[in-house]
Design an enzyme around this catalytic site. Structure first.
Site, PDB file in Angstrom:
ATOM      1  N   SER A 166       0.865  -1.175   0.000  1.00 25.86           N
ATOM      2  CA  SER A 166       0.000   0.000   0.000  1.00 25.86           C
ATOM      3  C   SER A 166       0.899   1.222   0.000  1.00 25.86           C
ATOM      4  O   SER A 166       2.106   1.114   0.273  1.00 25.86           O
ATOM      5  CB  SER A 166      -0.871   0.002   1.259  1.00 25.86           C
ATOM      6  N   TYR A 213      -2.918  -1.508  10.237  1.00 28.34           N
ATOM      7  CA  TYR A 213      -2.828  -1.555   8.777  1.00 28.34           C
ATOM      8  C   TYR A 213      -1.433  -1.148   8.309  1.00 28.34           C
ATOM      9  O   TYR A 213      -0.806  -1.826   7.483  1.00 28.34           O
ATOM     10  CB  TYR A 213      -3.885  -0.627   8.175  1.00 28.34           C
TER      11      TYR A 213
END
Length: 272
Positions: free
Chosen positions: A138, A151
Site C-alpha cells: 500500500s 494496517y
C-alpha cells in the site's frame, strides 16, 4: 513474463476490489485462474462468470494456503502468477485497538502474504519456468498515518518481506513485485464491520474512516489498477505505483530521514 495466454494465475482476496480486478484481467489475458477468498458466495459467482476455479480460503491459516497450492497444482499442474492480495482495514488509536483486532489484521495482511510465499514459492521454483509474484502492500507501506497502526504496520512489513523475496529470487526465473496502491475504489473500509475496534471508534475516528471511504469511493477503478500491474509484470518491475502524485510525499519522508528531522504528517487517503 510477456505472454500470459494459457498460463495459470492464483489470486487471493479475489472476491472483490483489487483482487477481483486482477482476476478479471487474468481471464481477459486468456489465463487459467484460481480464485481464493473467504467469501465463498461471491467467489463462486465470479468463478462461474470467468470460467475459473475457486477455493474458499482463509489466508490467515497457513494450512489453507497449503491446501490452495495443492488445489492449484492438482487443477493445472503449474502456477505462473501468484497474487498475494487479501487485506482488511480498521482504524483506531494504537493503544485502543484490541489485541485481537491487531492480530486479525496482521494475520490477514501480513501473515497471509507469508503463508502464500511459503506454500507456493518452493513449488514454483521446482517447476523451473518463468513466473511472477505480486504482493499487495500500500502507500501505507511507505507512509505512516495516525489511527492506522495495524494496517500500516502490516503493509510496511509486507514491503520488507517483498523486497527480501526479490533479493532471494534474483537468480531464479521468478520475478517479484510490490504493489503499492493509492486510493482504489474498493470496499476495504467496510471489512472491519462488526469488529470490536470498529464498534469502539470515537466520533473523530469515525470521521477519519468516512474521509477514507469518500476518497476510496472516488478512487481508481480496480480494472485500471490491474492494467498497471500487468504492465509492470511484463517489464519485471519491482515497484508498482498506481498514483504518481504521492511520490512527493515519499520524497519528503526520505528527506526528513536523511536530515534527521522528526517525521511530519500530511493527510492522505489509503486503500487496499
Amino acid at each position: 513474463m510477456k505472454d500470459f495466454t494459457g498460463k495459470v494465475a492464483v489470486v487471493t482476496g479475489a472476491a472483490s476490489g483489487i483482487g477481483e480486478g486482477l482476476a478479471r484481467h487474468c481471464a481477459g489475458e486468456g489465463m487459467k485462474v484460481v480464485l481464493a477468498d473467504i467469501n465463498a458466495d461471491r467467489l463462486s459467482a465470479l468463478a462461474a462468470e470467468l470460467n475459473a476455479v475457486w477455493r474458499k480460503t482463509d489466508v490467515s491459516r497457513a494450512e489453507e494456503l497449503e491446501a490452495l497450492a495443492d488445489f492449484a497444482f492438482e487443477s493445472f499442474g503449474q502456477v505462473d502468477l501468484l497474487f498475494n492480495n487479501a487485506g482488511v482495514l480498521i482504524g483506531g488509536t494504537t493503544w485502543d485497538v484490541p489485541l485481537k483486532d491487531w492480530r486479525w489484521i496482521l494475520d490477514i495482511n501480513l501473515m497471509g502474504v507469508l503463508h502464500g510465499v511459503q506454500a507456493f514459492v518452493p513449488r514454483m521454483l521446482a517447476q523451473g519456468t518463468p513466473a511472477h509474484i505480486v504482493n499487495t502492500s500500500s502507500l501505507a507501506g511507505l507512509l505512516a498515518a495516525p489511527l492506522m497502526g495495524p494496517y500500516t504496520v502490516g503493509k510496511q512489513a509486507v514491503l520488507a518481506l517483498t523486497e527480501t523475496l526479490h533479493y532471494e529470487l534474483q537468480d531464479s526465473p521468478i520475478g517479484v513485485s510490490a504493489l503499492c496502491p493509492g486510493p482504489i475504489a474498493t470496499g476495504i473500509t467496510a471489512s472491519g464491520e462488526g469488529r470490536e475496534a470498529q464498534a469502539a471508534q470515537t466520533e473523530g475516528q469515525k470521521q477519519l474512516m468516512q474521509f477514507l471511504n469518500d476518497g476510496i469511493s472516488q478512487g481508481m477503478a480496480p480494472a485500471e489498477c490491474a492494467e498497471l500491474v500487468f504492465a509492470a509484470i511484463r517489464e519485471n518491475q519491482f515497484w508498482i505505483f498506481t498514483h504518481e502524485d504521492f511520490k512527493p510525499e515519499y520524497q519528503r519522508r526520505i528527506d526528513e530521514l536523511l536530515a534527521n528531522q522528526n517525521p511530519s504528517y500530511a493527510q492522505y487517503t489509503v486503500d487496499e
